[in-house]
Design an enzyme around this catalytic site. Structure first.
Site, PDB file in Angstrom:
ATOM      1  N   SER A  21       0.827  -1.213   0.000  1.00  0.00           N
ATOM      2  CA  SER A  21       0.000   0.000   0.000  1.00  0.00           C
ATOM      3  C   SER A  21       0.862   1.265   0.000  1.00  0.00           C
ATOM      4  CB  SER A  21      -0.887   0.004   1.243  1.00  0.00           C
ATOM      5  OG  SER A  21      -1.564   1.231   1.336  1.00  0.00           O
ATOM      6  N   ASN A  69       9.979   7.335   5.167  1.00  0.00           N
ATOM      7  CA  ASN A  69       8.980   8.182   4.510  1.00  0.00           C
ATOM      8  C   ASN A  69       8.017   8.768   5.517  1.00  0.00           C
ATOM      9  OD1 ASN A  69       5.938   7.273   4.146  1.00  0.00           O
ATOM     10  ND2 ASN A  69       7.183   5.400   4.246  1.00  0.00           N
ATOM     11  N   GLY A  72       2.311  11.216   5.103  1.00  0.00           N
ATOM     12  CA  GLY A  72       1.168  11.823   5.795  1.00  0.00           C
ATOM     13  C   GLY A  72      -0.169  11.317   5.263  1.00  0.00           C
ATOM     14  N   LEU A  73      -0.150  10.088   4.740  1.00  0.00           N
ATOM     15  CA  LEU A  73      -1.401   9.413   4.335  1.00  0.00           C
ATOM     16  C   LEU A  73      -2.207  10.197   3.302  1.00  0.00           C
ATOM     17  CD1 LEU A  73      -2.212   8.030   7.881  1.00  0.00           C
ATOM     18  CD2 LEU A  73      -1.568   6.649   5.903  1.00  0.00           C
ATOM     19  N   ASN A 127      -5.190  -0.454   8.065  1.00  0.00           N
ATOM     20  CA  ASN A 127      -3.875  -0.005   8.523  1.00  0.00           C
ATOM     21  C   ASN A 127      -3.984   0.401   9.990  1.00  0.00           C
ATOM     22  OD1 ASN A 127      -1.524   1.323   9.077  1.00  0.00           O
ATOM     23  ND2 ASN A 127      -1.712   2.846   7.437  1.00  0.00           N
ATOM     24  N   CYS A 130      -2.103   3.823  12.407  1.00  0.00           N
ATOM     25  CA  CYS A 130      -2.521   5.230  12.474  1.00  0.00           C
ATOM     26  C   CYS A 130      -2.679   5.732  13.896  1.00  0.00           C
ATOM     27  CB  CYS A 130      -3.868   5.373  11.792  1.00  0.00           C
ATOM     28  SG  CYS A 130      -3.657   5.352  10.078  1.00  0.00           S
ATOM     29  N   GLY A 262       7.188  -3.088  -1.711  1.00  0.00           N
ATOM     30  CA  GLY A 262       7.079  -1.631  -1.650  1.00  0.00           C
ATOM     31  C   GLY A 262       8.342  -0.938  -2.110  1.00  0.00           C
TER      32      GLY A 262
HETATM   33  C1  LIG Z   1       6.053   5.856   0.314  1.00  0.00           C
HETATM   34  C2  LIG Z   1       5.321   4.871   1.184  1.00  0.00           C
HETATM   35  C3  LIG Z   1       3.959   5.044   1.446  1.00  0.00           C
HETATM   36  C4  LIG Z   1       3.261   4.118   2.236  1.00  0.00           C
HETATM   37  N1  LIG Z   1       1.921   4.302   2.471  1.00  0.00           N
HETATM   38  C5  LIG Z   1       1.230   3.353   3.189  1.00  0.00           C
HETATM   39  C6  LIG Z   1      -0.185   3.463   3.364  1.00  0.00           C
HETATM   40  O1  LIG Z   1      -0.834   4.403   2.881  1.00  0.00           O
HETATM   41  N2  LIG Z   1      -0.809   2.490   4.108  1.00  0.00           N
HETATM   42  C7  LIG Z   1      -0.128   1.428   4.639  1.00  0.00           C
HETATM   43  O2  LIG Z   1      -0.753   0.564   5.279  1.00  0.00           O
HETATM   44  N3  LIG Z   1       1.211   1.292   4.475  1.00  0.00           N
HETATM   45  C8  LIG Z   1       1.901   2.226   3.755  1.00  0.00           C
HETATM   46  N4  LIG Z   1       3.253   2.082   3.567  1.00  0.00           N
HETATM   47  C9  LIG Z   1       3.950   0.906   4.127  1.00  0.00           C
HETATM   48  C10 LIG Z   1       4.126  -0.190   3.057  1.00  0.00           C
HETATM   49  O3  LIG Z   1       2.872  -0.615   2.560  1.00  0.00           O
HETATM   50  C11 LIG Z   1       4.921  -1.388   3.611  1.00  0.00           C
HETATM   51  O4  LIG Z   1       4.224  -1.945   4.708  1.00  0.00           O
HETATM   52  C12 LIG Z   1       6.327  -0.990   4.065  1.00  0.00           C
HETATM   53  O5  LIG Z   1       6.885  -0.025   3.191  1.00  0.00           O
HETATM   54  C13 LIG Z   1       7.279  -2.179   4.168  1.00  0.00           C
HETATM   55  O6  LIG Z   1       7.463  -2.787   2.907  1.00  0.00           O
HETATM   56  P1  LIG Z   1       8.745  -2.486   1.956  1.00  0.00           P
HETATM   57  O7  LIG Z   1       9.958  -2.637   2.818  1.00  0.00           O
HETATM   58  O8  LIG Z   1       8.639  -3.506   0.853  1.00  0.00           O
HETATM   59  O9  LIG Z   1       8.580  -1.094   1.466  1.00  0.00           O
HETATM   60  C14 LIG Z   1       3.961   3.004   2.788  1.00  0.00           C
HETATM   61  C15 LIG Z   1       5.331   2.840   2.517  1.00  0.00           C
HETATM   62  C16 LIG Z   1       6.021   3.749   1.724  1.00  0.00           C
HETATM   63  C17 LIG Z   1       7.479   3.513   1.448  1.00  0.00           C
END
Ligand SMILES: Cc1cc2nc3c(=O)[nH]c(=O)nc-3n(C[C@H](O)[C@H](O)[C@H](O)COP(=O)(O)O)c2cc1C
Length: 301
Positions: A21, A69, A72-73, A127, A130, A262
């Site tokens: 996500s 990162n 800020g959703l 999620n 939050c 991600g």
């Molecule tokens: C730029 C960015 C935005 C993200 N936005 C969300 C989000 O809106 N909701 C959520 O549950 N996780 C969010 N995440 C977390 C990722 O979904 C994931 O759980 C986390 O990055 C770990 O995976 P990765 O190491 O493969 O990036 C975000 C991560 C990144 C890097």
């Protein structure tokens, strides 16, 4: 390429590899390179009842073994997503998992209520990282009681299978996983980012505090997947630092039914199609007919 399709909540998915996500925009951004139909399922950006602008820049900070990162959703809101973007996924015959959040229990409930069952929706992913405004900003996912409460309330308003996405910033993630499942979660996504800070030595300041992702998170995520998969009977989606097919295989062996990618996409925009091919090639080369043949085998060794 061998068959790596999986079945999740009665839906056939072409493979067990999804985006994480918030890391693949609204899906259309990747079109010039490859299409969302490549994915087993597309996971939406975190959606909320109202749109959010997100934080001012800078929003990302690169570390040697990961990335911080603080977006800020930012999102267009649940209504606009379904009006403007959902038809694209239907046209592309690509199922979605709807990630959503709120700053109060009522916002979570209202958001889940809005999302009606559809054959292209595999699951909701809540999620839990939050901040809970009423509880002074402590995240919803930090205490088993809070997790039980919110998952139970959300579960009561939806017929769509519900995944609880957990934060690793807890005393014992297995206790949290159990609380989510006792409250009715149909699956778990493990894990979200870890709180961290970047430091700019030239400017002598901290440019960003936010969530740490990427390779540095992988061992933490793997442990969570392994321990929780032994403790609860629901399917687990593994996420955190998966950069290549061998990382992906390790998550399946540790007990994940599916995985999300991600940060790898920020390093190489073709990481997801490469991982899908790499997983299929691994199964072929090792005489496995399906992904379930390696699922959780680390528990038997
Ligand atoms: C730029 C960015 C935005 C993200 N936005 C969300 C989000 O809106 N909701 C959520 O549950 N996780 C969010 N995440 C977390 C990722 O979904 C994931 O759980 C986390 O990055 C770990 O995976 P990765 O190491 O493969 O990036 C975000 C991560 C990144 C890097």
């Amino acid at each position: 390429m061998g068959n790596i399709s999986i079945k999740l909540f009665g839906k056939n998915l072409r493979n067990p590899v999804f985006n994480a996500s918030g890391t693949l925009g609204y899906g259309i951004e990747i079109e010039p390179l490859w299409g969302v139909e490549t994915l087993g399922a597309y996971v939406t950006k975190g959606l909320s009842i109202k749109p959010h602008h997100g934080n001012p820049t800078p929003r990302v900070w690169e570390e040697r073994h990961g990335m911080i990162n603080s977006i800020g959703l930012q999102n267009v809101g649940v209504d606009r997503f379904f009006d403007a973007y959902f038809p694209f996924f239907k046209r592309k015959k690509t199922p979605i998992i709807v990630n959503f959040f709120g700053f109060t229990e009522d916002e979570y409930i209202a958001c889940a209520e809005k999302i009606k069952p559809d054959r292209f929706i595999v699951a909701l992913e809540m999620n839990l990282s939050c901040p809970n405004i009423k509880a002074g900003g402590i995240s919803f996912g930090k205490e088993p009681d809070m997790v039980f409460d919110i998952v139970k309330k959300v579960k009561a308003v939806t017929e769509i299978p519900l995944f609880a996405k957990l934060t690793p910033e807890v005393k014992n993630i297995v206790d949290i996983a159990r609380a989510a499942c006792e409250a009715g979660a149909d699956g778990l996504t493990l894990i979200n980012t870890m709180p961290a800070a970047g430091f700019d030595v030239k400017k002598k300041n901290i440019p960003l505090k936010g969530g740490l992702s990427g390779p540095v998170l992988k061992p933490i995520a793997l442990r969570a997947v392994h321990e929780c998969s032994k403790a609860v009977p629901v399917p687990i989606i593994g996420v955190g630092g998966i950069m290549d097919a061998m990382d992906a295989i390790s998550f399946f062996m540790a007990g994940a039914r599916a995985i999300q990618i991600g940060t790898a996409t920020f390093v190489d925009p073709y990481a997801i199609p490469k991982i899908i091919k790499g997983v299929a090639d691994y199964l072929d080369a090792n005489g496995h007919k399906k992904i379930d043949d390696i699922a959780g085998i680390a528990n038997n060794v």
